[in-house]
Design an enzyme around this catalytic site. Structure first.
Site, PDB file in Angstrom:
ATOM      1  N   LYS A  75       0.597   5.639  -7.514  1.00 30.16           N
ATOM      2  CA  LYS A  75       0.990   5.146  -6.036  1.00 30.16           C
ATOM      3  C   LYS A  75       1.874   6.033  -5.452  1.00 30.16           C
ATOM      4  CE  LYS A  75       1.251   0.953  -3.390  1.00 30.16           C
ATOM      5  NZ  LYS A  75       1.550  -0.764  -3.734  1.00 30.16           N
ATOM      6  N   SER A 103      -1.939  -3.324  -1.025  1.00 24.39           N
ATOM      7  CA  SER A 103      -1.500  -1.980  -0.657  1.00 24.39           C
ATOM      8  C   SER A 103      -2.021  -0.893  -1.638  1.00 24.39           C
ATOM      9  CB  SER A 103      -0.241  -1.943  -0.225  1.00 24.39           C
ATOM     10  OG  SER A 103       0.637  -2.169  -1.568  1.00 24.39           O
ATOM     11  N   SER A 132      -0.651  -6.751  -4.312  1.00 21.72           N
ATOM     12  CA  SER A 132      -1.007  -5.231  -4.045  1.00 21.72           C
ATOM     13  C   SER A 132      -1.792  -4.595  -4.913  1.00 21.72           C
ATOM     14  CB  SER A 132       0.143  -4.552  -3.486  1.00 21.72           C
ATOM     15  OG  SER A 132       0.340  -4.888  -2.068  1.00 21.72           O
TER      16      SER A 132
END
Lengths: 477, 485
Positions: free
Chosen positions: B78, B153, B177
């Site tokens: 990420k 996210s 997330s």
């Protein structure tokens, strides 16, 4: 109207840890800008603080030395504000649960000792420094200082005059330096002070409206700024005007304080507990350990020097002005048990030599053993006071013990009566005219003969013995 | 089967048997990326050159017999994790060109375990979002239906795993997330106990909630990843020094007799019927394993979203203060004084959702409001945490849906932040209370969208949580479908 002055001080002291409070960077002063930085103190994305436990211990020392109660749960908090010297956009400080609360120190004022309350002591990190280049209309940020550990010591509004405030400040300074947790250097900013000042009609218990003074970079500034501010406020009040609650900056060049920001512009720091640090638990055992390592504090030591060693208060004051010097003195006394003589030597030749070299007592080349030995050699009459002055210089230059220097230089006093009698006889024989004059009543010539004996012995003759033997010889014949 | 679609353990078995090489795997992954990435947009940045170089080195290791837990395995990161050498953007214009001079602890650990980094995956800006739509690089699309969001996210990481654009991925989870996008993309998403995985080098959103975890294709892979990620780090003061067991050893063990709590508050109105059906089937699978089911109550559940909407922005408002345009990141060129450097840089650098949260956060901490908002939220957070303590005195595991709905359409909730926040309503409680949680696929809607079920366990009970998840995975035997991109 008669007004009472009410002053409270907020002191920031940089702690003398080797590394910063939340990262491993060095705290050294005066290095090239931004050379002592890392992702943590530069506040790079993703970097996290880790508490330096040494900083906590140093802060605990000050808390214990000022009789504060140490909180078991220590919570760090974020104090949020934007400024380029504050890389994270918040300062890690303490808010509702500070390190310690409720202490005091004693300061000496005209009519005895007064207790000045300490509201709280908390830990926080220092900010960086801005350097403004007016010529190029540019500003630079140096973050070497960002993250250097600080303690903030907040007094109660117990100070009643600028002089008392300075006195209190000097006492704090002395304690911090004595504890060896702060170098106390006001010019380099390792000891800083803000002051809250207000006036109130004498007898009134509620506080008047206060101003906060900043930019007080020396004891002198503190005194002058406070005096100025007290007068300014008194004039306002006497005219029936109000003191505005504001922050004012001391301008040393102009000798006045100037408004910096008013209460309306007061910052909202949006404090909240620092989620990146867990609460520090300070248990009894840790407190006990730090307490055990606490040195005797200057005030107590001064009193003990007077009572235990019988030296004058003045001497005690000089000798305890520096912790290492006091240690040195005590070592010497322990070895020779001559407190007053030792005090004279330490305050005299030793301090002079150290001061010449800007050296601390802890690395004095004259070992306490050597000084003690020399004091005893003087007492035993092996060396004269005058020789000793020369010997201590040698001891200082070479680091050698006195016996060795005396032996090398052949500096032992001549105390052999037979040898001295022979020398005296030779002097008298060589100076028949003077001898006759002396005997004719010119008593002043006695000194001349002493001088001649000294000259022949290279100054090594024991003066007292020379006196005795010379008198005998002069009156005998 | 093509190499890119295999799991970590399958590929490792092949590597050990001499059946494939790190280079072949990496090439396969990039070939897949070449085919589907234009439609999915899982990545902000690909690291093909670096990955192939790493793979060549890994093959040297393999030849020497030096095979580490992730040797040859292509892992996606990420873009909230700091990586030396390639930008760490956090999906924000603010850090569009920011290159970290250091690697996050988990990046170091993954590299040391032999992982090959495929690229940096898309994320909502500073992880603030539930759809990956707030990324300044544009949204990631759900591989199951590219008109839909992948969740967020960590939507880039979830989509990359689902679309076989990597073997496994790493995300971060502040309110769901990792789990929410895992659920919407049909993969495993694991949020460890707060303090188990170092946050050093994870760009902070809400420090007391953030936790890094893996997104994988099956439970065994999650265990393998957790073996690498977990562990004490002296650089993170909130990281706990605890013994890390070999999580893999717990897989395959029996869970019969375990008590599984079903909190009634998580099955109230508002949850999609098809989601409830799939979760109901999951409950049956759990029962099949011999576990007992009991209804429980987590009475403060209704406050979770509200508490989260105070605490997360409050911390974020402070965490993002360092993005001031002074030392790094975007600095407005036309600024004439300091105030303008701040306001213009931050106005240009941050997107609408980030600004919204900074404003809410600063407000809830400000004088006169702090006690009513941040203070009260912190107190309720403790109550929520106690609900779980209470429940885990009895239960071994708590079972809930991961999300109230399957993946929604791109743009559907952008104009309605409250609706968006509610998509995390089942996942937030694990962050507020710090407990570990996993989302695991449990079925599909009629339209073919994956549905996930969430299991929660007590603090530092990841071994048992993985054991349970593995038993469920086997028992449920959810049909393995592949998204057709």
């Amino acid at each position: 109207m008669d007004f009472e002055t009410v002053i409270g001080l907020e002191v920031h002291a940089q702690l003398l840890t080797c590394t910063k409070i939340f990262c491993g960077c060095s705290t050294a002063f005066g290095r090239p800008p931004n050379s002592l930085t890392c992702p943590v103190c530069l506040a790079l994305p993703g970097a996290l603080p880790v508490l330096n436990r040494k900083a906590v211990e140093f802060a605990m020392k000050m808390a214990l030395a000022t009789g504060c109660r140490i909180n078991e749960q220590n919570v760090f908090a974020r104090k949020n504000y934007f400024y380029p010297d504050l890389p994270k956009g918040y300062q890690i400080s303490q808010d509702t649960l500070p390190l310690a609360e409720g202490g005091h120190i004693l300061i000496e004022v005209q009519d005895g000792n007064t207790k000045i309350g300490i509201e709280r002591i908390h830990m926080e990190e220092d900010a960086g420094k801005l350097i403004h280049d007016e010529a190029n209309r540019a500003s630079y940020v140096d973050l070497n200082r960002a993250g250097v550990p600080l303690i903030e010591i907040v007094s109660k509004p117990d100070l009643r005059s600028p002089a008392a405030a300075v006195h209190y400040l000097k006492s704090l300074h002395e304690i911090l330096v004595y504890l060896e947790i702060c170098d106390g250097n006001m010019e380099e900013g390792s000891f800083r002070c803000d002051a809250n000042v207000s006036l109130r009609p004498r007898g009134q218990s509620t506080l008047g409206r206060r101003t906060e003074l900043k930019n007080l970079n020396s004891f002198r500034h503190v005194q002058r700024a406070l005096e100025y501010e007290v007068t300014r406020q008194r004039r306002l009040l006497e005219k029936g005007l109000e003191v505005e609650q504001e922050t004012r900056l001391w301008d040393e060049a102009q000798g006045m304080t100037m408004s910096m920001r008013s209460k309306g512009e007061a910052r909202d720091y949006r404090y909240f507990p620092e989620p990146d640090l867990v609460p520090v638990v300070i248990d009894e055992a840790w407190v006990a350990k730090v307490r055990a390592d606490l040195p005797e504090l200057p005030q107590a030591r001064r009193e003990r020097f007077v009572s235990a060693y019988g030296i004058p208060a003045y001497d005690a004051g000089v000798l305890t002005s520096d912790r290492r010097l006091a240690d040195y003195y005590e070592d010497v006394v322990r070895l020779c048990d001559r407190p007053k003589i030792a005090a004279n030597w330490v305050m005299g030749d030793v301090m002079r030599l150290l001061n010449e070299d800007r050296r601390g007592a802890h690395d004095c080349p004259v070992m306490p053993e050597s000084l003690a030995e020399m004091i005893l050699l003087i007492e035993e009459g092996v060396v004269s006071g005058k020789m000793a002055k020369e010997i201590i210089e040698q001891m200082y230059r070479t680091g050698r013990p006195p016996a060795q220097i005396i032996a090398e230089k052949g500096m032992v006093q001549i105390t052999d009566e037979g040898e001295l009698d022979a020398t005296i006889a030779a002097v008298l024989e060589a100076n028949p005219r003077q001898l006759a004059e002396y005997r004719g009543g010119r008593d002043k010539l006695f000194g001349y003969f002493v001088g001649q004996v000294m000259k022949l012995t290279g100054g090594k003759a024991n003066p007292k013995l020379v006196n005795d033997l010379l008198k005998k010889a002069l009156h005998h014949d | 089967m093509e190499l890119h679609s295999l799991t970590i353990h399958e590929l490792q078995d092949m590597i050990r048997a001499g059946g494939t090489t790190a280079t072949r795997i990496t090439e396969a992954v990039f070939q897949r990326i070449g085919a589907v990435e234009p439609k999915v947009h899982a990545y902000i940045r690909l690291m093909k050159e670096e990955a192939l170089a790493q793979a060549a080195l890994a093959d040297e290791d393999i030849k020497r017999g030096d095979i580490k837990p992730l040797t040859g395995i292509g892992v996606a990161l990420k873009d909230l994790l700091c990586t030396r050498g390639v930008p760490t953007t956090c999906g924000s214009r603010m850090l569009q060109n920011y290159i970290s001079p250091y690697d996050a602890t988990v990046v170091e650990k993954l590299a040391a375990a032999g992982a090959i980094f495929i690229g940096k995956t898309n994320t909502d800006e500073f992880a603030m979002g539930s759809s990956t739509e707030t990324s300044c690089f544009g949204p990631t699309r759900n591989p199951w239906d590219t008109d839909r969001i992948p969740g967020g996210s960590s939507g880039g990481s979830a989509a990359a795993v689902a679309a076989d654009e990597c073997i496994a991925a790493v995300g971060s989870d502040t309110g769901g997330s990792i789990r929410q996008p895992a659920s919407l993309c049909g993969v495993i998403g694991f949020k460890p106990t707060y303090g188990l995985v170092s946050r050093f080098g994870l760009v902070a959103f809400a420090s007391s909630l953030d936790q890094i975890g893996p997104l994988t294709k099956d439970v065994e892979d999650a265990a393998i990843m957790m073996n690498v990620l977990a562990g004490y780090d002296p650089r993170d003061a909130t990281c706990v020094a605890t013994q890390i067991p070999d999580y893999r050893k717990f897989l395959g063990r029996d869970i019969s007799g375990w008590l599984v709590g079903i909190p009634k508050e998580y099955f109230a109105e508002g949850t999609d019927r098809e989601v409830l059906d799939a979760v109901e089937k999951a409950v049956q699978s759990v029962e099949k394993c011999g576990a007992r089911i009991t209804e429980i109550s987590l009475p403060h559940t209704k406050y979770c979203v509200a508490v989260y909407c105070i605490i997360a922005p409050a911390e974020a408002s402070s965490n993002l203060a360092r993005m001031d345009g002074i030392r790094y990141g975007l600095r407005a060129k036309e600024a004439r004084d300091l105030a303008e450097v701040y306001t213009k840089s931050r106005t240009d650098g941050f997107g609408a959702e980030v600004k919204r949260r900074i404003i809410i956060g600063a407000y809830s901490l400000s004088a006169g409001y702090r006690d009513a908002y941040y203070g009260k939220a912190s107190q309720v957070r403790t109550l929520i945490s106690r609900d779980f303590d209470e429940a885990f005195r009895e239960c071994d595991i708590i079972l809930t849906p991961t999300t109230p709905t399957p993946a929604f359409k791109i743009g559907e909730k952008v104009e309605n932040p409250l609706q968006m926040y509610l998509s995390d309503m089942f996942t937030i409680s694990a962050n507020l209370s710090g407990i570990p949680a996993i989302s695991i696929p449990c079925g599909y809607t009629h339209a073919g969208l994956p549905v996930g079920v969430q299991f929660l366990a007590g603090r530092f009970e990841e071994a048992r949580l993985l054991q349970f998840a593995a038993a469920f995975e086997k028992s449920a035997a959810v049909e393995k479908r592949r998204p057709v991109v």
